[in-house]
Design a protein around this motif. Structure first.
Motif, PDB file in Angstrom:
ATOM      1  N   MET A   1     -75.669  29.878  -7.144  1.00 49.03           N
ATOM      2  CA  MET A   1     -75.090  29.140  -6.043  1.00 49.03           C
ATOM      3  C   MET A   1     -74.966  27.676  -6.446  1.00 49.03           C
ATOM      4  O   MET A   1     -75.924  27.074  -6.923  1.00 49.03           O
ATOM      5  CB  MET A   1     -75.990  29.293  -4.802  1.00 49.03           C
ATOM      6  N   ARG A   2     -73.774  27.131  -6.249  1.00 50.73           N
ATOM      7  CA  ARG A   2     -73.544  25.725  -6.570  1.00 50.73           C
ATOM      8  C   ARG A   2     -74.265  24.821  -5.560  1.00 50.73           C
ATOM      9  O   ARG A   2     -74.621  25.247  -4.468  1.00 50.73           O
ATOM     10  CB  ARG A   2     -72.068  25.413  -6.552  1.00 50.73           C
ATOM     11  N   LYS A   3     -74.430  23.587  -5.941  1.00 50.10           N
ATOM     12  CA  LYS A   3     -75.123  22.628  -5.087  1.00 50.10           C
ATOM     13  C   LYS A   3     -74.411  22.468  -3.739  1.00 50.10           C
ATOM     14  O   LYS A   3     -75.051  22.425  -2.687  1.00 50.10           O
ATOM     15  CB  LYS A   3     -75.219  21.285  -5.807  1.00 50.10           C
ATOM     16  N   THR A   4     -73.082  22.392  -3.762  1.00 48.78           N
ATOM     17  CA  THR A   4     -72.334  22.258  -2.506  1.00 48.78           C
ATOM     18  C   THR A   4     -72.476  23.500  -1.632  1.00 48.78           C
ATOM     19  O   THR A   4     -72.529  23.393  -0.409  1.00 48.78           O
ATOM     20  CB  THR A   4     -70.841  21.967  -2.754  1.00 48.78           C
ATOM     21  N   ASP A   5     -72.538  24.669  -2.276  1.00 51.51           N
ATOM     22  CA  ASP A   5     -72.729  25.909  -1.527  1.00 51.51           C
ATOM     23  C   ASP A   5     -74.094  25.922  -0.849  1.00 51.51           C
ATOM     24  O   ASP A   5     -74.228  26.362   0.290  1.00 51.51           O
ATOM     25  CB  ASP A   5     -72.600  27.129  -2.443  1.00 51.51           C
ATOM     26  N   LYS A   6     -75.092  25.447  -1.545  1.00 51.86           N
ATOM     27  CA  LYS A   6     -76.446  25.392  -0.985  1.00 51.86           C
ATOM     28  C   LYS A   6     -76.486  24.452   0.220  1.00 51.86           C
ATOM     29  O   LYS A   6     -77.102  24.768   1.249  1.00 51.86           O
ATOM     30  CB  LYS A   6     -77.442  24.945  -2.061  1.00 51.86           C
ATOM     31  N   LYS A   7     -75.809  23.307   0.117  1.00 44.58           N
ATOM     32  CA  LYS A   7     -75.757  22.372   1.241  1.00 44.58           C
ATOM     33  C   LYS A   7     -75.059  23.006   2.435  1.00 44.58           C
ATOM     34  O   LYS A   7     -75.505  22.869   3.573  1.00 44.58           O
ATOM     35  CB  LYS A   7     -75.042  21.082   0.839  1.00 44.58           C
ATOM     36  N   ARG A   8     -73.945  23.687   2.180  1.00 42.00           N
ATOM     37  CA  ARG A   8     -73.229  24.381   3.262  1.00 42.00           C
ATOM     38  C   ARG A   8     -74.107  25.430   3.905  1.00 42.00           C
ATOM     39  O   ARG A   8     -74.145  25.561   5.124  1.00 42.00           O
ATOM     40  CB  ARG A   8     -71.961  25.039   2.730  1.00 42.00           C
ATOM     41  N   ASP A   9     -74.806  26.191   3.066  1.00 37.84           N
ATOM     42  CA  ASP A   9     -75.664  27.244   3.598  1.00 37.84           C
ATOM     43  C   ASP A   9     -76.781  26.654   4.458  1.00 37.84           C
ATOM     44  O   ASP A   9     -77.093  27.186   5.523  1.00 37.84           O
ATOM     45  CB  ASP A   9     -76.246  28.098   2.467  1.00 37.84           C
ATOM     46  N   ASN A  10     -77.367  25.567   4.011  1.00 43.17           N
ATOM     47  CA  ASN A  10     -78.400  24.911   4.808  1.00 43.17           C
ATOM     48  C   ASN A  10     -77.843  24.433   6.150  1.00 43.17           C
ATOM     49  O   ASN A  10     -78.517  24.543   7.185  1.00 43.17           O
ATOM     50  CB  ASN A  10     -79.026  23.737   4.048  1.00 43.17           C
ATOM     51  N   THR A  11     -76.629  23.925   6.140  1.00 38.54           N
ATOM     52  CA  THR A  11     -75.983  23.491   7.375  1.00 38.54           C
ATOM     53  C   THR A  11     -75.748  24.680   8.304  1.00 38.54           C
ATOM     54  O   THR A  11     -76.024  24.608   9.502  1.00 38.54           O
ATOM     55  CB  THR A  11     -74.648  22.776   7.078  1.00 38.54           C
ATOM     56  N   ILE A  12     -75.234  25.771   7.753  1.00 38.25           N
ATOM     57  CA  ILE A  12     -74.987  26.971   8.551  1.00 38.25           C
ATOM     58  C   ILE A  12     -76.287  27.478   9.158  1.00 38.25           C
ATOM     59  O   ILE A  12     -76.348  27.798  10.348  1.00 38.25           O
ATOM     60  CB  ILE A  12     -74.311  28.072   7.704  1.00 38.25           C
ATOM     61  N   VAL A  13     -77.345  27.551   8.359  1.00 42.46           N
ATOM     62  CA  VAL A  13     -78.648  28.021   8.853  1.00 42.46           C
ATOM     63  C   VAL A  13     -79.143  27.118   9.975  1.00 42.46           C
ATOM     64  O   VAL A  13     -79.624  27.590  11.010  1.00 42.46           O
ATOM     65  CB  VAL A  13     -79.679  28.112   7.704  1.00 42.46           C
ATOM     66  N   SER A  14     -79.011  25.821   9.814  1.00 45.59           N
ATOM     67  CA  SER A  14     -79.453  24.877  10.842  1.00 45.59           C
ATOM     68  C   SER A  14     -78.686  25.073  12.150  1.00 45.59           C
ATOM     69  O   SER A  14     -79.279  25.136  13.231  1.00 45.59           O
ATOM     70  CB  SER A  14     -79.277  23.444  10.332  1.00 45.59           C
ATOM     71  N   VAL A  15     -77.375  25.185  12.050  1.00 52.26           N
ATOM     72  CA  VAL A  15     -76.538  25.389  13.233  1.00 52.26           C
ATOM     73  C   VAL A  15     -76.884  26.706  13.913  1.00 52.26           C
ATOM     74  O   VAL A  15     -77.061  26.767  15.135  1.00 52.26           O
ATOM     75  CB  VAL A  15     -75.039  25.340  12.857  1.00 52.26           C
ATOM     76  N   LEU A  16     -76.991  27.761  13.130  1.00 49.79           N
ATOM     77  CA  LEU A  16     -77.264  29.073  13.714  1.00 49.79           C
ATOM     78  C   LEU A  16     -78.669  29.157  14.299  1.00 49.79           C
ATOM     79  O   LEU A  16     -78.888  29.885  15.269  1.00 49.79           O
ATOM     80  CB  LEU A  16     -77.019  30.180  12.691  1.00 49.79           C
ATOM     81  N   THR A  17     -79.603  28.408  13.761  1.00 47.75           N
ATOM     82  CA  THR A  17     -80.944  28.351  14.347  1.00 47.75           C
ATOM     83  C   THR A  17     -80.874  27.731  15.737  1.00 47.75           C
ATOM     84  O   THR A  17     -81.498  28.229  16.683  1.00 47.75           O
ATOM     85  CB  THR A  17     -81.904  27.559  13.440  1.00 47.75           C
ATOM     86  N   GLN A  18     -80.105  26.675  15.875  1.00 51.56           N
ATOM     87  CA  GLN A  18     -79.924  26.048  17.189  1.00 51.56           C
ATOM     88  C   GLN A  18     -79.262  27.018  18.170  1.00 51.56           C
ATOM     89  O   GLN A  18     -79.689  27.138  19.322  1.00 51.56           O
ATOM     90  CB  GLN A  18     -79.068  24.783  17.061  1.00 51.56           C
ATOM     91  N   VAL A  19     -78.228  27.706  17.714  1.00 50.67           N
ATOM     92  CA  VAL A  19     -77.531  28.684  18.547  1.00 50.67           C
ATOM     93  C   VAL A  19     -78.490  29.797  18.968  1.00 50.67           C
ATOM     94  O   VAL A  19     -78.504  30.227  20.117  1.00 50.67           O
ATOM     95  CB  VAL A  19     -76.304  29.272  17.816  1.00 50.67           C
ATOM     96  N   CYS A  20     -79.313  30.242  18.040  1.00 48.06           N
ATOM     97  CA  CYS A  20     -80.281  31.295  18.314  1.00 48.06           C
ATOM     98  C   CYS A  20     -81.229  30.877  19.440  1.00 48.06           C
ATOM     99  O   CYS A  20     -81.465  31.635  20.382  1.00 48.06           O
ATOM    100  CB  CYS A  20     -81.063  31.630  17.044  1.00 48.06           C
ATOM    101  N   HIS A  21     -81.747  29.663  19.362  1.00 48.79           N
ATOM    102  CA  HIS A  21     -82.667  29.174  20.396  1.00 48.79           C
ATOM    103  C   HIS A  21     -81.970  29.089  21.751  1.00 48.79           C
ATOM    104  O   HIS A  21     -82.550  29.470  22.772  1.00 48.79           O
ATOM    105  CB  HIS A  21     -83.260  27.826  20.001  1.00 48.79           C
ATOM    106  N   LEU A  22     -80.743  28.610  21.769  1.00 47.80           N
ATOM    107  CA  LEU A  22     -79.991  28.536  23.021  1.00 47.80           C
ATOM    108  C   LEU A  22     -79.749  29.920  23.608  1.00 47.80           C
ATOM    109  O   LEU A  22     -79.897  30.130  24.820  1.00 47.80           O
ATOM    110  CB  LEU A  22     -78.653  27.824  22.800  1.00 47.80           C
ATOM    111  N   LEU A  72     -70.346  25.231  14.867  1.00 45.90           N
ATOM    112  CA  LEU A  72     -69.933  25.150  13.465  1.00 45.90           C
ATOM    113  C   LEU A  72     -68.848  24.093  13.280  1.00 45.90           C
ATOM    114  O   LEU A  72     -68.858  23.354  12.294  1.00 45.90           O
ATOM    115  CB  LEU A  72     -69.462  26.517  12.966  1.00 45.90           C
ATOM    116  N   GLN A  73     -67.918  23.988  14.230  1.00 43.24           N
ATOM    117  CA  GLN A  73     -66.855  22.989  14.135  1.00 43.24           C
ATOM    118  C   GLN A  73     -67.422  21.578  14.122  1.00 43.24           C
ATOM    119  O   GLN A  73     -66.865  20.697  13.463  1.00 43.24           O
ATOM    120  CB  GLN A  73     -65.878  23.124  15.300  1.00 43.24           C
ATOM    121  N   GLN A  74     -68.518  21.363  14.841  1.00 38.22           N
ATOM    122  CA  GLN A  74     -69.148  20.051  14.843  1.00 38.22           C
ATOM    123  C   GLN A  74     -69.610  19.655  13.440  1.00 38.22           C
ATOM    124  O   GLN A  74     -69.782  18.473  13.152  1.00 38.22           O
ATOM    125  CB  GLN A  74     -70.335  20.019  15.811  1.00 38.22           C
ATOM    126  N   GLN A  75     -69.805  20.639  12.576  1.00 40.20           N
ATOM    127  CA  GLN A  75     -70.221  20.391  11.189  1.00 40.20           C
ATOM    128  C   GLN A  75     -69.062  20.618  10.213  1.00 40.20           C
ATOM    129  O   GLN A  75     -69.287  20.830   9.016  1.00 40.20           O
ATOM    130  CB  GLN A  75     -71.399  21.309  10.824  1.00 40.20           C
TER     131      GLN A  75
END
Length: 92
Positions: A1-22, A72-75
């Motif tokens: 996984m490239r560095k940019t892919d890892k950053k994107r994945d971390n962003t996706i995980v963060s967003v989806l964690t928030q969605v999960c809690h909501l 996701l659009q916010q990111q």
């Protein structure tokens, strides 16, 4: 996984964690969610699977799809076809 892919994945995980809690706060049988992505075809390959204890109504599905899409659009992550990229399944 490239560095940019890892950053994107971390962003996706963060967003989806928030969605999960909501979604858990709203109840409606929501249990958890997960995602899959092939970064060679991003964002078209991104899928989010939402797991419920009973199949949610169409209204709940639309609300969840809209919530995921807007967060996701916010990111700056755009789902090309949200209705096909946000999936729902039942697990007891």
């Amino acid at each position: 996984m490239r560095k940019t892919d890892k950053k994107r994945d971390n962003t996706i995980v963060s967003v989806l964690t928030q969605v999960c809690h909501l979604a858990q706060e709203q109840g409606q049988g929501f249990q958890w969610l997960t995602h899959k992505v092939n970064y060679k075809d991003f964002p078209g390959s991104l899928t989010v699977t939402c797991v419920y204890d009973v199949m949610p109504s169409d209204d709940v599905k639309k609300q969840m799809c809209d919530l995921i899409q807007s967060r996701l659009q916010q990111q700056a992550i755009l789902l090309r076809i949200p209705a096909r990229q946000v999936l729902f399944k039942v697990e007891k």
